[in-house]
Design an enzyme around this catalytic site. Structure first.
Site, PDB file in Angstrom:
ATOM      1  N   TYR A   1       0.738  -1.251   0.023  1.00 19.61           N
ATOM      2  CA  TYR A   1      -0.032  -0.045  -0.096  1.00 19.61           C
ATOM      3  C   TYR A   1       0.743   1.188  -0.039  1.00 19.61           C
ATOM      4  CZ  TYR A   1       0.787   0.230   5.152  1.00 19.61           C
ATOM      5  OH  TYR A   1       1.295   0.391   6.530  1.00 19.61           O
ATOM      6  N   GLY A   2       0.420   2.264  -0.607  1.00 17.51           N
ATOM      7  CA  GLY A   2       0.970   3.727  -0.553  1.00 17.51           C
ATOM      8  C   GLY A   2       2.075   3.639  -1.715  1.00 17.51           C
TER       9      GLY A   2
ATOM     10  N   GLU B   1     -10.333   0.455  -5.364  1.00 16.01           N
ATOM     11  CA  GLU B   1     -10.245  -0.284  -4.054  1.00 16.01           C
ATOM     12  C   GLU B   1     -11.711  -0.092  -3.648  1.00 16.01           C
ATOM     13  OE1 GLU B   1      -6.135  -0.755  -1.907  1.00 16.01           O
ATOM     14  OE2 GLU B   1      -6.697   1.070  -2.080  1.00 16.01           O
TER      15      GLU B   1
ATOM     16  N   ARG C   1      -4.345   8.642   4.862  1.00 14.17           N
ATOM     17  CA  ARG C   1      -5.510   7.949   4.896  1.00 14.17           C
ATOM     18  C   ARG C   1      -5.959   7.657   6.318  1.00 14.17           C
ATOM     19  NH1 ARG C   1      -6.062   2.900   0.976  1.00 14.17           N
ATOM     20  NH2 ARG C   1      -5.943   4.613  -0.569  1.00 14.17           N
TER      21      ARG C   1
END
Length: 343
Positions: free
Chosen positions: A29-30, A56, A194
């Site tokens: 992620y990221g 997503e 997030r």
């Protein structure tokens, strides 16, 4: 062509079979995979055909039920560190959240598999339709659970239970594993903020290593018939190896792939084996399932160190080497419906 709702009776798509490239974009992620996918959709507006992106499923995870799954899985680890949960209880709750992550991916995969799972086709032209799907079920059922196991958040038994539900891939799947140097990766993570998400360095290193092990798993299977090839000589996966995988990114995309470099190697564990060191049959079936899923998946790697436009162009260029299948034109409206619901 502009992206958006798929035209059902558009003159551009009136033939009985629509040549389609199905891309799963994945990785830790990221890194920037979602942004890359969105930029490719925009870039393809000036090319023949149609490009659609399944993002997503944040709405499903964060708003559809009583609990925010993204924030919840990190909160469990915080409660464990504060002593509010035992390690055992935290592991069970983490496995529950991980199953919740998997649910929308499984639903979408099941829906699309009945539409896109036709025979492969050879087409040297730009595809009529490109489907970009943000993560394959492998992410929530194999890669993230294994990373959670490496950092001590899940048990190996829970990982196997999730892996047992991994769906088989119909012909023509293409999985792009995105990569990035660790310094830029951390910079992007700090910039996205997030809600509920944390920068857990051990988890990040574990994920980066797991995804490279996935790449090696596919490479190994292209030259060997089964994970059983060389299993007897494979060493027990030790706590030392497990700890190394969370301290730094040590697995690289090298040209050679041995069994010890694959995801299979993690399951060479005494608690999963008989007295001869052979994997117990029920656990072996799980690895067989992983092998069968990978059979219809081409796996590519894509470095995202460039600008969003450059990364999108690189992703688009991979299509010339990807497997292509066809969708029956009469089923195009089902793609549109799935896209609308999944958003």
């Amino acid at each position: 062509m502009a992206s958006g709702t798929i035209p059902v009776q558009n003159e551009e798509i009136i033939k009985s079979q629509v040549n389609t490239v199905r891309i799963y974009i994945d990785g830790a992620y990221g890194i920037g995979k979602s942004l890359t996918a969105k930029y490719l959709v925009r870039a393809d507006e000036n090319r023949p055909g149609y490009t659609y992106y399944f993002p997503e499923p944040m709405l499903y995870w964060r708003s559809l039920f009583e609990t925010d799954v993204v924030g919840g899985i990190y909160a469990v680890q915080d409660r464990k560190r504060r002593g509010e949960l035992s390690a055992e209880d935290a592991a069970y709750i983490t496995a529950h959240y991980q199953a919740r992550f998997a649910a929308p991916y499984l639903l979408l995969h099941s829906r699309l598999s009945t539409i896109t799972g036709y025979q492969k086709v050879v087409c040297e032209e730009h595809p009529d339709v490109t489907l970009i799907i943000d993560r394959h079920p492998l992410a929530s059922l194999v890669c993230f659970p294994l990373a959670r196991y490496f950092v001590g958040d899940m048990t190996l038994g829970s990982v196997l239970s999730l892996m047992a539900t991994l769906p088989r891939e119909p012909p023509g799947g293409n999985l792009v594993v995105t990569t990035l140097n660790i310094e830029e990766h951390l910079k992007r993570l700090r910039g996205r903020s997030r809600t509920g998400e944390q920068i857990d360095m051990k988890l990040i290193h574990a994920l980066r290593n797991v995804y490279m092990m996935l790449v090696h798993t596919k490479k190994f299977l292209t030259k060997n018939t089964s994970w059983r090839d060389g299993w007897g000589k494979l060493k027990i996966f030790s706590h030392y190896e497990r700890n190394r995988l969370v301290e730094t990114t040590i697995v690289s995309d090298s040209t050679e792939s041995d069994l010890c470099d694959t995801l299979f190697s993690v399951f060479k564990a005494r608690e999963l084996s008989d007295q001869n060191g052979d994997l117990l049959d029920m656990h072996a079936w799980v690895l067989d399932g992983l092998m069968e899923t990978l059979q219809n998946l081409q796996i590519f790697t894509l470095n995202l160190e460039g600008t969003p436009d450059e990364c999108a162009a690189a992703l688009g260029a991979l299509r010339q080497d990807m497997d292509m299948t066809f969708i029956a034109a009469c089923d195009m409206h089902r793609i549109s419906e799935a896209l609308t619901i999944y958003h």
